[in-house]
Design a protein around this motif. Structure first.
Motif, PDB file in Angstrom:
ATOM      1  N   GLY B  58       0.820  -1.212   0.000  1.00  0.00           N
ATOM      2  CA  GLY B  58       0.000   0.000   0.000  1.00  0.00           C
ATOM      3  C   GLY B  58       0.849   1.255   0.000  1.00  0.00           C
ATOM      4  O   GLY B  58       0.571   2.216  -0.733  1.00  0.00           O
ATOM      5  N   LEU B  59       1.898   1.243   0.818  1.00  0.00           N
ATOM      6  CA  LEU B  59       2.819   2.384   0.888  1.00  0.00           C
ATOM      7  C   LEU B  59       3.451   2.647  -0.474  1.00  0.00           C
ATOM      8  O   LEU B  59       3.453   3.781  -0.978  1.00  0.00           O
ATOM      9  N   LEU B  60       3.963   1.590  -1.111  1.00  0.00           N
ATOM     10  CA  LEU B  60       4.652   1.730  -2.399  1.00  0.00           C
ATOM     11  C   LEU B  60       3.695   2.201  -3.489  1.00  0.00           C
ATOM     12  O   LEU B  60       4.003   3.125  -4.249  1.00  0.00           O
ATOM     13  N   LEU B  61       2.523   1.567  -3.557  1.00  0.00           N
ATOM     14  CA  LEU B  61       1.584   1.922  -4.629  1.00  0.00           C
ATOM     15  C   LEU B  61       1.011   3.322  -4.430  1.00  0.00           C
ATOM     16  O   LEU B  61       0.818   4.075  -5.390  1.00  0.00           O
ATOM     17  N   GLY B  62       0.711   3.693  -3.186  1.00  0.00           N
ATOM     18  CA  GLY B  62       0.194   5.036  -2.907  1.00  0.00           C
ATOM     19  C   GLY B  62       1.189   6.098  -3.317  1.00  0.00           C
ATOM     20  O   GLY B  62       0.851   7.055  -4.032  1.00  0.00           O
ATOM     21  N   LEU B  63       2.448   5.920  -2.900  1.00  0.00           N
ATOM     22  CA  LEU B  63       3.477   6.913  -3.236  1.00  0.00           C
ATOM     23  C   LEU B  63       3.771   6.917  -4.731  1.00  0.00           C
ATOM     24  O   LEU B  63       4.046   7.970  -5.313  1.00  0.00           O
ATOM     25  N   ALA B  64       3.718   5.730  -5.359  1.00  0.00           N
ATOM     26  CA  ALA B  64       3.934   5.671  -6.819  1.00  0.00           C
ATOM     27  C   ALA B  64       2.849   6.496  -7.525  1.00  0.00           C
ATOM     28  O   ALA B  64       3.144   7.272  -8.443  1.00  0.00           O
ATOM     29  N   GLY B  65       1.603   6.350  -7.077  1.00  0.00           N
ATOM     30  CA  GLY B  65       0.504   7.122  -7.677  1.00  0.00           C
ATOM     31  C   GLY B  65       0.712   8.611  -7.499  1.00  0.00           C
ATOM     32  O   GLY B  65       0.552   9.395  -8.439  1.00  0.00           O
ATOM     33  N   LEU B  66       1.112   9.014  -6.298  1.00  0.00           N
ATOM     34  CA  LEU B  66       1.326  10.447  -6.023  1.00  0.00           C
ATOM     35  C   LEU B  66       2.453  10.996  -6.889  1.00  0.00           C
ATOM     36  O   LEU B  66       2.344  12.091  -7.458  1.00  0.00           O
ATOM     37  N   ALA B  67       3.555  10.227  -7.003  1.00  0.00           N
ATOM     38  CA  ALA B  67       4.700  10.675  -7.818  1.00  0.00           C
ATOM     39  C   ALA B  67       4.292  10.817  -9.282  1.00  0.00           C
ATOM     40  O   ALA B  67       4.644  11.797  -9.945  1.00  0.00           O
ATOM     41  N   LEU B  68       3.514   9.860  -9.787  1.00  0.00           N
ATOM     42  CA  LEU B  68       3.116   9.911 -11.201  1.00  0.00           C
ATOM     43  C   LEU B  68       2.120  11.046 -11.446  1.00  0.00           C
ATOM     44  O   LEU B  68       2.146  11.690 -12.493  1.00  0.00           O
ATOM     45  N   ILE B 252      -1.793  -5.196  -8.200  1.00  0.00           N
ATOM     46  CA  ILE B 252      -2.961  -4.817  -7.390  1.00  0.00           C
ATOM     47  C   ILE B 252      -3.417  -3.439  -7.858  1.00  0.00           C
ATOM     48  O   ILE B 252      -2.691  -2.455  -7.714  1.00  0.00           O
ATOM     49  N   GLY B 253      -4.603  -3.394  -8.444  1.00  0.00           N
ATOM     50  CA  GLY B 253      -5.043  -2.195  -9.151  1.00  0.00           C
ATOM     51  C   GLY B 253      -5.656  -1.121  -8.272  1.00  0.00           C
ATOM     52  O   GLY B 253      -6.170  -1.397  -7.196  1.00  0.00           O
ATOM     53  N   PHE B 254      -5.568   0.121  -8.765  1.00  0.00           N
ATOM     54  CA  PHE B 254      -6.302   1.289  -8.269  1.00  0.00           C
ATOM     55  C   PHE B 254      -5.819   1.854  -6.934  1.00  0.00           C
ATOM     56  O   PHE B 254      -6.287   2.907  -6.535  1.00  0.00           O
ATOM     57  N   VAL B 255      -4.905   1.159  -6.254  1.00  0.00           N
ATOM     58  CA  VAL B 255      -4.430   1.710  -4.967  1.00  0.00           C
ATOM     59  C   VAL B 255      -3.723   3.049  -5.198  1.00  0.00           C
ATOM     60  O   VAL B 255      -3.931   4.015  -4.458  1.00  0.00           O
ATOM     61  N   GLY B 256      -2.914   3.099  -6.277  1.00  0.00           N
ATOM     62  CA  GLY B 256      -2.175   4.317  -6.585  1.00  0.00           C
ATOM     63  C   GLY B 256      -3.069   5.459  -7.006  1.00  0.00           C
ATOM     64  O   GLY B 256      -2.635   6.623  -7.026  1.00  0.00           O
ATOM     65  N   LEU B 257      -4.291   5.176  -7.357  1.00  0.00           N
ATOM     66  CA  LEU B 257      -5.244   6.229  -7.730  1.00  0.00           C
ATOM     67  C   LEU B 257      -6.065   6.657  -6.510  1.00  0.00           C
ATOM     68  O   LEU B 257      -6.237   7.848  -6.242  1.00  0.00           O
ATOM     69  N   VAL B 258      -6.541   5.665  -5.776  1.00  0.00           N
ATOM     70  CA  VAL B 258      -7.442   5.944  -4.654  1.00  0.00           C
ATOM     71  C   VAL B 258      -6.691   6.608  -3.498  1.00  0.00           C
ATOM     72  O   VAL B 258      -7.198   7.566  -2.898  1.00  0.00           O
ATOM     73  N   ALA B 259      -5.481   6.128  -3.207  1.00  0.00           N
ATOM     74  CA  ALA B 259      -4.770   6.619  -2.012  1.00  0.00           C
ATOM     75  C   ALA B 259      -4.476   8.123  -2.069  1.00  0.00           C
ATOM     76  O   ALA B 259      -4.821   8.843  -1.117  1.00  0.00           O
TER      77      ALA B 259
END
Lengths: 247, 333
Positions: B58-68, B252-259
């Motif tokens: 969750g940490l990795l995907l959330g931050l990846a979404g924010l960075a992108l 695991i989809g959408f975590v980087g968008l939702v977070a």
């Protein structure tokens, strides 16, 4: 007066695969400490390109730009004509971007908000503001970015384009204070009459070349403006006439 | 604002405790059951691994979404919508398929992580170029290019599944549905936590640059942001974090968008608080999904965590897209 920015034989070309556009050709100009300089010219005359080069966001194709306002964001700020903000900050958040939470920097934010008359709108979201209010927020952000006007340069591309006359007058007062405190204001304008009221100096551009450079009341004469706009100019401005009692 | 941040921290702790209390367990007769049961000496390590694994993903995907999203100034960007997750899956499938058909070891091919990084970077570059050619990085064009490329990459990965040996195929299929391993390689888990914490610190330290990056390019550059190097950094961070998460847990989809959007809803848009809040929201999303799946058995065992995040994240993405199409401020949810 000591120049803060000097252009020496500056040329700017933009090229695509098949077309080379000469945006600026052999520009020599200097911008003094404590002065306000208006750059006037028709559409696509090179005003914005000149400002972007002075702001350091565009490197000239040839020629040299020397700046004693060192390459520091605390000494030079730029507001483009059609700026945008991707995030929906509040007015106060946006104006304080790039500043720290230190008292001195927060005081700058307060002064900038007061200068553009948006102190009472600090909590409003940027995207819910009118076009004119967004313009004022972005000018306030640029003012707050600069640590001290003395020796600094404020570059504004068509800063009055979305403002009503009362807000034009308020912003003109803020720019005058900036210049009086030792800063240099460089702005592009379409309204030659307003430029004459606001600026000490003026540069008239036509198709990327300087037609005239000097004191504003000399450069912004009907004869030179007729040449700049390739159209006979009889009346300088309507906005300036409306505002003269308050300016 | 601080109490909202504290609320997110409390929620993470609560979910972690709840996940430790739920999971597979054996009764007196030795039969396996799922559901609420206090952890025992046998079940605690598995559950603790699941908590640590879900949290780091969750940490990795959330931050990846924010960075992108900061990189592209686009609220629709995320590892999933830009095809990065699918690209990473394709990269992993490539490594496994090549290893299975040539006899070369997966380690010699860069391992699953190397394959995931390669696939993620390939997707990101292709999506960027496709969208730029179409409309100059317009938000909807980017999302569409990402979804299309993601579909192609997923299909490519499924094609490669047919090449790998039958025994490996089931594992690959399960992995592609997205799952939190309860018996992970400890060194991989530690490496992911180190990567996640380092990325959190780097992004938090760069919070003022991320704020300024939201402005017009010229304004940001004049305010002192080195656009090229900052964007290159975000590109590397976004791709690397997504690849690391995918190599560990599958796409695991959408975590980087939702977070990031949930964090904006709670905290606002300034990155100094948004960065850690996004990390916490990512942890909350994946831990919640992993907790929920413990009670969802459709007859074939527990649902993969990726199915749950997709079921919840899909409608969220459509809602976001409809706001964007209506011309509203899609950043302000």
């Amino acid at each position: 007066m000591e120049p803060l920015i000097t252009f020496s034989r500056v040329c700017m070309h933009f090229s695509t695969r098949s077309v080379i556009t000469n945006a600026l050709a052999d520009i020599d100009a200097s911008f003094a400490r404590g002065s306000t300089t208006a750059i006037v010219g028709a559409n696509a005359s090179g005003k914005s390109t000149m400002l972007r080069i002075a702001a350091g966001v565009l490197a000239p194709s040839t020629g040299r730009v020397e700046s004693s306002a060192v390459h520091s964001a605390l000494k030079r700020a730029f507001v483009p004509q059609r700026g945008s903000c991707a995030a929906d900050f509040s007015v106060e958040e946006l104006v304080s971007l790039g500043t720290s939470t230190r008292c001195a920097e927060q005081a700058r934010v307060e002064c900038a908000l007061d200068a553009v008359g948006l102190a009472s709108r600090r909590a409003v979201r940027y995207h819910s503001l009118s076009g004119g209010e967004q313009q004022r927020v972005r000018v306030a952000r640029a003012i707050a970015q600069i640590a001290s006007p003395n020796g600094s340069v404020l570059l504004l591309d068509e800063p009055f384009s979305s403002l009503d006359p009362a807000e034009v007058a308020r912003l003109v007062r803020a720019l005058r204070v900036f210049a009086q405190e030792g800063g240099s204001v460089i702005l592009s304008l379409h309204d030659a009459g307003l430029a004459r009221e606001v600026a000490h100096d003026a540069i008239a551009l036509r198709m990327g070349r300087v037609i005239a450079h000097g004191r504003a009341h000399e450069v912004l004469s009907p004869a030179i403006l007729s040449e700049v706009y390739a159209h006979e100019m009889l009346e300088a401005s309507t906005t300036a006439r409306w505002l003269r009692p308050t300016l | 604002m601080k109490w909202r941040f504290a609320l997110l921290v409390a929620l993470v702790l609560l979910l972690a405790l709840a996940r430790l209390s739920v999971g597979p367990h054996l009764d007196g007769a030795g039969a396996m059951h799922f559901g609420v049961a206090m952890p025992t000496a046998e079940t605690l390590p598995f559950r603790a691994n699941a908590v640590a694994g879900a949290a780091v993903v969750g940490l990795l995907l959330g931050l990846a979404g924010l960075a992108l999203q900061a990189l592209l100034r686009n609220p629709l960007a995320s590892p999933y919508t830009l095809g990065v997750s699918s690209g990473a899956s394709f990269g992993v499938a490539c490594v496994l398929a090549i290893a299975a058909t040539t006899g070369i070891s997966t380690q010699a091919l860069g391992g699953e992580f190397g394959g995931a990084v390669f696939g993620a970077a390939l997707s990101l570059v292709l999506v960027w170029m496709l969208a730029k050619r179409a409309t100059g990085r317009d938000g909807v064009a980017l999302a569409l290019a990402g979804i299309v490329l993601g579909g192609v990459m997923s299909s490519g990965a499924m094609l490669l599944e047919q090449i790998v040996p039958r025994g490996l195929r089931g594992d690959l299929l399960a992995w592609m549905a997205g799952r939190i391993p309860e018996l992970p390689d400890p060194s991989a888990l530690v490496a992911l936590w180190i990567l996640g914490v380092l990325a959190l610190i780097v992004l938090w330290k760069a919070a003022h640059l991320l704020d300024l990056l939201m402005l017009d390019d010229d304004e940001a550059a004049a305010a002192g942001v080195r656009l090229a190097s900052t964007r290159a950094g975000l590109f590397i961070i976004g791709g690397l974090l997504a690849a690391a998460a995918v190599s560990f847990a599958g796409p695991i989809g959408f975590v980087g968008l939702v977070a990031p959007h949930t964090a904006r809803l709670f905290i606002g848009h300034r990155h100094r608080l948004l960065v850690p809040s996004t990390a916490l929201c990512g942890v909350i999303v994946v831990l919640s999904a992993d907790l929920l799946r413990q009670g969802l058995d459709v007859g074939t065992g527990r649902l993969p965590v990726g199915v749950i995040t997709a079921l919840a994240g899909g409608p969220f993405f459509l809602w976001l897209l409809s706001r964007s199409r209506r011309g509203g401020s899609e950043w302000n949810l």
